[in-house]
Design a protein around this motif. Sequence first.
Motif, PDB file in Angstrom:
ATOM      1  N   ILE A 431      78.271 -23.786  -2.079  1.00 17.71           N
ATOM      2  CA  ILE A 431      79.494 -23.670  -1.431  1.00 17.71           C
ATOM      3  C   ILE A 431      79.204 -24.212   0.033  1.00 17.71           C
ATOM      4  O   ILE A 431      77.993 -24.574   0.569  1.00 17.71           O
ATOM      5  N   SER A 432      80.395 -24.626   0.907  1.00 11.38           N
ATOM      6  CA  SER A 432      80.026 -25.235   2.289  1.00 11.38           C
ATOM      7  C   SER A 432      80.269 -24.004   3.409  1.00 11.38           C
ATOM      8  O   SER A 432      80.768 -23.005   2.999  1.00 11.38           O
ATOM      9  N   ALA A 433      79.926 -24.354   4.676  1.00  7.97           N
ATOM     10  CA  ALA A 433      79.887 -23.354   5.429  1.00  7.97           C
ATOM     11  C   ALA A 433      81.273 -22.714   5.699  1.00  7.97           C
ATOM     12  O   ALA A 433      81.392 -21.650   6.059  1.00  7.97           O
ATOM     13  N   PHE A 436      81.845 -20.249   3.223  1.00  5.35           N
ATOM     14  CA  PHE A 436      81.066 -18.963   3.566  1.00  5.35           C
ATOM     15  C   PHE A 436      81.810 -18.068   4.625  1.00  5.35           C
ATOM     16  O   PHE A 436      81.769 -16.911   4.159  1.00  5.35           O
ATOM     17  N   TYR A 437      82.302 -18.737   5.484  1.00  4.49           N
ATOM     18  CA  TYR A 437      82.743 -17.751   6.559  1.00  4.49           C
ATOM     19  C   TYR A 437      84.428 -17.415   6.148  1.00  4.49           C
ATOM     20  O   TYR A 437      84.639 -16.192   6.644  1.00  4.49           O
ATOM     21  N   GLU A 438      85.019 -18.167   5.206  1.00  4.39           N
ATOM     22  CA  GLU A 438      86.396 -17.694   4.979  1.00  4.39           C
ATOM     23  C   GLU A 438      86.543 -16.621   4.043  1.00  4.39           C
ATOM     24  O   GLU A 438      87.367 -15.880   3.858  1.00  4.39           O
ATOM     25  N   ASN A 439      85.339 -16.485   3.183  1.00  7.58           N
ATOM     26  CA  ASN A 439      85.251 -15.408   2.058  1.00  7.58           C
ATOM     27  C   ASN A 439      84.066 -14.482   2.187  1.00  7.58           C
ATOM     28  O   ASN A 439      83.380 -14.622   1.225  1.00  7.58           O
ATOM     29  N   LEU A 441      83.856 -11.207   1.800  1.00  7.20           N
ATOM     30  CA  LEU A 441      84.081 -10.134   0.882  1.00  7.20           C
ATOM     31  C   LEU A 441      83.524 -10.675  -0.577  1.00  7.20           C
ATOM     32  O   LEU A 441      82.826  -9.967  -1.251  1.00  7.20           O
ATOM     33  N   VAL A 442      83.924 -12.028  -0.707  1.00  8.34           N
ATOM     34  CA  VAL A 442      83.371 -12.479  -1.845  1.00  8.34           C
ATOM     35  C   VAL A 442      81.864 -12.418  -2.101  1.00  8.34           C
ATOM     36  O   VAL A 442      81.277 -12.315  -3.259  1.00  8.34           O
ATOM     37  N   TYR A 443      81.156 -12.733  -1.057  1.00  9.67           N
ATOM     38  CA  TYR A 443      79.722 -12.944  -1.310  1.00  9.67           C
ATOM     39  C   TYR A 443      79.203 -11.477  -0.479  1.00  9.67           C
ATOM     40  O   TYR A 443      77.867 -11.734  -0.023  1.00  9.67           O
ATOM     41  N   GLU A 444      79.783 -10.274  -0.783  1.00  6.71           N
ATOM     42  CA  GLU A 444      79.219  -9.513   0.092  1.00  6.71           C
ATOM     43  C   GLU A 444      77.781  -8.832  -0.575  1.00  6.71           C
ATOM     44  O   GLU A 444      76.930  -8.316   0.060  1.00  6.71           O
ATOM     45  N   ASP A 445      77.808  -8.906  -2.012  1.00  9.93           N
ATOM     46  CA  ASP A 445      76.485  -8.596  -2.617  1.00  9.93           C
ATOM     47  C   ASP A 445      75.582  -9.512  -2.545  1.00  9.93           C
ATOM     48  O   ASP A 445      74.331  -9.281  -3.212  1.00  9.93           O
ATOM     49  N   ILE A 446      75.654 -10.706  -2.281  1.00 10.70           N
ATOM     50  CA  ILE A 446      74.655 -11.653  -1.751  1.00 10.70           C
ATOM     51  C   ILE A 446      73.452 -11.186  -0.774  1.00 10.70           C
ATOM     52  O   ILE A 446      73.800 -10.821   0.124  1.00 10.70           O
ATOM     53  N   ARG A 456      75.798 -17.877  11.228  1.00 10.23           N
ATOM     54  CA  ARG A 456      75.913 -16.712  11.812  1.00 10.23           C
ATOM     55  C   ARG A 456      76.106 -15.240  10.734  1.00 10.23           C
ATOM     56  O   ARG A 456      77.351 -15.534  10.332  1.00 10.23           O
ATOM     57  N   THR A 457      75.129 -14.730  10.386  1.00  6.11           N
ATOM     58  CA  THR A 457      75.006 -13.823   9.368  1.00  6.11           C
ATOM     59  C   THR A 457      74.177 -12.713   9.483  1.00  6.11           C
ATOM     60  O   THR A 457      72.909 -13.054   9.872  1.00  6.11           O
ATOM     61  N   THR A 458      74.541 -11.477   8.767  1.00 10.40           N
ATOM     62  CA  THR A 458      73.281 -10.608   8.815  1.00 10.40           C
ATOM     63  C   THR A 458      72.441 -10.715   7.636  1.00 10.40           C
ATOM     64  O   THR A 458      71.586  -9.989   7.379  1.00 10.40           O
ATOM     65  N   LYS A 459      72.804 -11.532   6.633  1.00 10.42           N
ATOM     66  CA  LYS A 459      71.907 -11.824   5.565  1.00 10.42           C
ATOM     67  C   LYS A 459      70.678 -12.616   5.817  1.00 10.42           C
ATOM     68  O   LYS A 459      70.626 -13.410   6.857  1.00 10.42           O
ATOM     69  N   LYS A 460      69.629 -12.320   4.876  1.00 10.54           N
ATOM     70  CA  LYS A 460      68.468 -13.005   5.085  1.00 10.54           C
ATOM     71  C   LYS A 460      68.811 -14.457   4.886  1.00 10.54           C
ATOM     72  O   LYS A 460      69.509 -14.949   3.937  1.00 10.54           O
ATOM     73  N   ILE A 461      68.467 -15.553   5.818  1.00 11.78           N
ATOM     74  CA  ILE A 461      68.744 -16.983   5.647  1.00 11.78           C
ATOM     75  C   ILE A 461      67.768 -17.873   5.699  1.00 11.78           C
ATOM     76  O   ILE A 461      66.608 -17.661   6.658  1.00 11.78           O
TER      77      ILE A 461
END
Length: 680
Positions: A431-433, A436-439, A441-446, A456-461
Amino acid sequence: MKDETLDMLAEIVRSPGIGLGSLQKKLVLDTGKSETILKKINVLLEEHGYPPIVRKNKRLWVSLDLEELEQLEHSVETEQLYALSRKTRLILMTLIIFTQKYTSLNVLANQLHVSKNTIVNDLALIKEQLVKEDIQVGYSRKTGYYFLGKEIAIRIMLIRQLHLLIDGKAQEKLLVTYTTIELTEIYQEKEKLLKLERLLHTQFSNRQLKLLCLLIPLLRVRCLNYQEISTGEYRAIIQIIAASDYQRITQAMAGANLCNEASKKEKAFLVIQLLSANVIKSRGEKMPQLGEVIDAVIERFERRSVIFFEDRKRLKQMLYQHLGPAIYRIKYGIPYEDHDIEPIIKEYQAVFPMAKQALRPLENYYQIQFTEIETVYVGLIFQSFLTKGYLMEQQQRVRAIVVCENGVSVSNLLYQTLGQCFPMIDFVCNISAREFYENPLVYEDIEVVFSTIYLRTTKKIFVVSPLLTQEDRQRLIRMVNKELYNREQGISVEDILNLVKKEVRLPDEEKLRSRLNEYFNLPKKQEQLVLDSKFHRLLPEERIKVSKRQFSFNEAIQCVAEPLLKSRFIEQAFVDKIIEKYDERFPYFVIAPGVAIPHAGFNDGVNELGFSLLKLDYPVRFSNKLSAKVLLMIAPVDNYLHQTAVQAFYNCMLKEEYRQELFGLQTATEIKQFFLKNIQ
């Protein structure tokens, strides 16, 4: 301070423990230059309150995370606005002359905070660079410096300069500081372009969006200074644009309130920019005839490279999204966004000649010729479909997404490459950035994000290069293994082999070692994989046959297959499939006069990669017009490992003198010596 200082610092932050040699190779620096830059980095870190770089065993660490790096870059960008490199100054000088009514020597020197002598030298270089674009720099007492040439050529030159500006830092601030453009104008154009995307059901690459946001205000200023494109240039544009495309784009522009005040000539120029824009995603086919030509391109690539694409529908969609804009870029000479792709070209060099050959139907249909850079990006799309990552069976798999801000060719190649590097990770989507920012909840389990930019994310990057070289992949594999699986050295094939040998007897240990290295994509064995795919290894003398008999097509196929059948490289089903599927109306086995490559798919009864060759005194018929005296049978294990060898054979057989020499040879030994002499 030049951008190379921040570039090196970013590499060290993104790849903790990177070797000094690897860093020098990646940034193309010698030892002296790299040491100078490292000293500058330490000065920069000290000035902003950060500890210096730590060295240990020729490896480098810095106590800066990605967010701190972004903050530091922002601070440096602000400081550099008035301390310009010559490259940046030349770009800005071009933009000033393009947009301002009066640009004397004094005006340029004052605006750019340099001496008049510096401006004179810079102008001389600009004039020299513009000669090849058929543009001159004129001067009059009334207007100062101005560009002399066709308006379209001047604008395309401007687009090239904007691409260079985007490659640097703080492009928006530079534009606002050194031209009459306001920051609010850039933001307003961005909102309109985002609305345009929704209306067109498409998404521009991040770079393309930046370019358009800067270009549109500059063109508006240009028009206010009475520098519109001519009527003749407008007519030339209208002839290029399909009527349906023109109507579709102009309606969407009106809906997005984009350039409503512009004249019809200026709108036409913008339509060309939008049609040629690099996209990440696009929904629906707007050029049905292009879809038909792409089918022919895919078929030609398959035949030329001796492969079969499994996910043909998705490949066609990727090519459609890329080739639609590419056709307009080539027709109108619009520069394509560029990357540092030289290492990638070297790594995937086998695929580009095949892409060039495959594009012939499209070139003929649209009366265009693909440039080298456009061919490379089409080749990258094909490359991304040549190999598939295999998923490791395990109960709890890490789920990841790939965020890429580049066009469809680069983003898809990155997605496939990461899947091959990490078979233990479940890559969900690309996906694009913005997505990623607009959705969220869709990627909550990622759990993990691989991204070409900092997010800017709490996920491992993991921040990665859009185009991963072999060295980049090696470094990334080490980093992921360490941070996700607490493995310092990654997976050890030798440990796996030792465990297996305790339980079972291995009939072919070297073959299993090679397959495991291929599966885990380990760096030290990659050279062996390439060596194992070389032509001479794949065609030993014992699999070369010479016959004075007259054969039918079926008999010749069976005869050339015998050495592969005997050594169990293939099953009889593979031979039967070749005979069953071959249609002499489409004699694609024949690759050169008198030379054919019969083959089937890697799922049709192939046990191991190998070649066999049959040389005949009497040519065998492949169609009403084509026959062959040399048959090279290929048993492929996938769509990738045989490519280099096939390309080498094909290049050899393109030369008529080589073909005639081969046709006259009478023994397997002579033929083997011929190939040893003529194929590297």
